[in-house]
Motif scaffolding. Structure first.
Motif, PDB file in Angstrom:
ATOM      1  N   THR A   1      35.656  36.606  38.614  1.00  0.00           N
ATOM      2  CA  THR A   1      37.070  36.678  38.249  1.00  0.00           C
ATOM      3  C   THR A   1      37.575  38.089  38.482  1.00  0.00           C
ATOM      4  O   THR A   1      36.903  39.064  38.119  1.00  0.00           O
ATOM      5  CB  THR A   1      37.255  36.300  36.773  1.00  0.00           C
ATOM      6  N   ILE A   2      38.741  38.214  39.088  1.00  0.00           N
ATOM      7  CA  ILE A   2      39.304  39.536  39.344  1.00  0.00           C
ATOM      8  C   ILE A   2      39.661  40.208  38.028  1.00  0.00           C
ATOM      9  O   ILE A   2      40.419  39.668  37.219  1.00  0.00           O
ATOM     10  CB  ILE A   2      40.542  39.441  40.252  1.00  0.00           C
ATOM     11  N   ALA A   3      39.098  41.407  37.813  1.00  0.00           N
ATOM     12  CA  ALA A   3      39.343  42.161  36.584  1.00  0.00           C
ATOM     13  C   ALA A   3      40.316  43.310  36.798  1.00  0.00           C
ATOM     14  O   ALA A   3      40.975  43.760  35.847  1.00  0.00           O
ATOM     15  CB  ALA A   3      38.023  42.711  36.039  1.00  0.00           C
ATOM     16  N   GLU A   4      40.405  43.823  38.030  1.00  0.00           N
ATOM     17  CA  GLU A   4      41.260  44.987  38.295  1.00  0.00           C
ATOM     18  C   GLU A   4      41.584  45.030  39.782  1.00  0.00           C
ATOM     19  O   GLU A   4      40.741  44.712  40.618  1.00  0.00           O
ATOM     20  CB  GLU A   4      40.529  46.264  37.879  1.00  0.00           C
ATOM     21  N   LEU A   5      42.804  45.429  40.098  1.00  0.00           N
ATOM     22  CA  LEU A   5      43.232  45.588  41.485  1.00  0.00           C
ATOM     23  C   LEU A   5      43.278  47.058  41.846  1.00  0.00           C
ATOM     24  O   LEU A   5      43.837  47.874  41.105  1.00  0.00           O
ATOM     25  CB  LEU A   5      44.627  44.986  41.696  1.00  0.00           C
ATOM     26  N   GLY A   6      42.695  47.411  42.977  1.00  0.00           N
ATOM     27  CA  GLY A   6      42.795  48.766  43.470  1.00  0.00           C
ATOM     28  C   GLY A   6      44.147  49.025  44.110  1.00  0.00           C
ATOM     29  O   GLY A   6      44.946  48.105  44.334  1.00  0.00           O
ATOM     30  N   GLU A   7      44.380  50.265  44.445  1.00  0.00           N
ATOM     31  CA  GLU A   7      45.652  50.675  45.046  1.00  0.00           C
ATOM     32  C   GLU A   7      45.905  49.913  46.346  1.00  0.00           C
ATOM     33  O   GLU A   7      45.032  49.784  47.197  1.00  0.00           O
ATOM     34  CB  GLU A   7      45.618  52.172  45.326  1.00  0.00           C
ATOM     35  N   GLY A   8      47.118  49.365  46.460  1.00  0.00           N
ATOM     36  CA  GLY A   8      47.535  48.732  47.700  1.00  0.00           C
ATOM     37  C   GLY A   8      47.135  47.283  47.867  1.00  0.00           C
ATOM     38  O   GLY A   8      47.468  46.681  48.897  1.00  0.00           O
ATOM     39  N   VAL A   9      46.454  46.710  46.895  1.00  0.00           N
ATOM     40  CA  VAL A   9      46.018  45.319  47.030  1.00  0.00           C
ATOM     41  C   VAL A   9      47.179  44.382  46.716  1.00  0.00           C
ATOM     42  O   VAL A   9      47.827  44.494  45.679  1.00  0.00           O
ATOM     43  CB  VAL A   9      44.826  45.013  46.101  1.00  0.00           C
ATOM     44  N   THR A  10      47.444  43.443  47.611  1.00  0.00           N
ATOM     45  CA  THR A  10      48.465  42.426  47.401  1.00  0.00           C
ATOM     46  C   THR A  10      47.852  41.056  47.665  1.00  0.00           C
ATOM     47  O   THR A  10      46.798  40.931  48.284  1.00  0.00           O
ATOM     48  CB  THR A  10      49.661  42.635  48.348  1.00  0.00           C
ATOM     49  N   GLY A  11      48.523  40.026  47.182  1.00  0.00           N
ATOM     50  CA  GLY A  11      48.082  38.664  47.431  1.00  0.00           C
ATOM     51  C   GLY A  11      47.068  38.136  46.434  1.00  0.00           C
ATOM     52  O   GLY A  11      46.689  36.962  46.499  1.00  0.00           O
ATOM     53  N   TRP A  12      46.625  38.999  45.511  1.00  0.00           N
ATOM     54  CA  TRP A  12      45.676  38.589  44.472  1.00  0.00           C
ATOM     55  C   TRP A  12      46.169  39.091  43.126  1.00  0.00           C
ATOM     56  O   TRP A  12      46.913  40.076  43.044  1.00  0.00           O
ATOM     57  CB  TRP A  12      44.281  39.160  44.744  1.00  0.00           C
TER      58      TRP A  12
END
Length: 324
Positions: A68-79
């Protein structure tokens, strides 16, 4: 977090369940709470000291996972945080958390459970990139898969059948061959008792595409087994790294040989493969034409037991490592 680390190169007893620093997602990456990983033969080689991770990759074992996605890094889109996904990794899957480039993520497909999805990314990307994207397998072709009972083999059987190919496999016991037949294999060959070249010629005239995990040991026989215009793709070296090649036979058949790896490719190339898998293969998984084949689920903390099981033989499909 806790993870499986290699104390020193050697046997399964050198795998240790221990605490390590949490990974931090960089630009373009996401952080996953891992639900499960899967054991691949490359993991056994890395444990033995024969297959180091690519530069910059995690030293932790594990080439795929679900979570399961817990954190998005810089610039991540679509999730979004909370999305259930599976991922192709260069390393790091034998852990409670892993950072992965977002382009290497796949949604958990259709009715597949989150745990079982851990057994899909490596085999899906390996088979699709080699058999379809490189070798161009299509309807009416003959596909020969060596090691039909393994993780790659069980997936390749289903992909070949879904694309309308005639699928031939090799395996070492009658029981494993029968299970390959149940997955869709049309021609089953016991490599301990039969000459796969003679059997394939008799049943199908030769192979348009061969997916080979043996390398040197089967090189000459694979060329013999190719049909005119056939394509041999070598993805493993279980049978050695040096073999003799009869170029005259290759020229006569107007055939080709490729040897490919997945782990060391640049992120951009992996992203292209993952995108093709999502667009073209994932609908087959969602319809149930292709499904994960799971032999056993083991607790991640007992990864050593899973390594022993794969080394002993008899595994059909994938062995998963569940975090909880």
């Amino acid at each position: 977090m806790r993870a499986i680390m290699i104390r020193e190169p050697g046997g399964p007893e050198n795998l240790e369940w221990t605490e390590v620093p949490d990974p931090v997602p960089g630009p373009g990456e996401v952080l996953l709470d891992v639900a499960a990983s899967a054991v691949n033969r490359a993991d056994l080689l890395q444990r033995q000291g024969h297959y180091p991770p690519p530069p910059g990759a995690s030293e932790i074992l594990g080439l795929e996972c679900s979570g399961t996605i817990a954190e998005l890094g810089e610039g991540v889109t679509g999730w979004q945080v909370g999305d259930e996904v599976c991922a192709l990794l260069a390393g790091g899957g034998y852990a409670e958390k892993v950072a992965v480039p977002a382009v290497q993520l796949l949604p958990v497909p259709g009715e597949v459970k989150l745990l079982a999805a851990a057994g899909l990314p490596e085999v899906a990307c390996t088979v699709w990139s080699n058999v379809v994207m490189h070798a161009g397998l299509g309807e009416g072709d003959v596909l020969l898969v060596h090691g039909g009972a393994g993780g790659i083999g069980t997936h390749a059987i289903q992909v070949g059948k879904a694309l309308g190919a005639t699928v031939a496999v090799t395996a070492g016991t009658g029981d494993r061959l029968e299970r390959c037949r149940q997955l869709g294999a049309d021609i089953v060959i016991n490599y301990r008792e039969q000459d796969f070249v003679a059997e394939l010629r008799k049943e199908a005239g030769g192979a348009d595409v061969i997916l080979d995990n043996m390398g040197a040991k089967y090189l000459g026989k694979n060329v013999d087994a190719l049909a005119t215009g056939g394509r041999l793709v070598v993805i493993g070296m279980q049978g050695g790294v040096k073999g003799e090649l009869n170029i005259g036979k290759l020229l006569t058949k107007r055939a080709s040989i490729a040897a490919t790896g997945l782990r060391g490719r640049p992120v951009e190339e992996k992203g292209e493969i993952v995108a093709a898998v999502r667009e073209q293969l994932w609908p087959l998984v969602e319809r149930g034409s292709v499904r994960p084949v799971i032999d056993q689920v083991v607790s991640l903390g007992k990864a050593a037991d899973a390594h022993r099981r794969l080394e002993e033989g008899g595994v059909f499909g994938k062995v998963l490592l569940a975090v909880s």
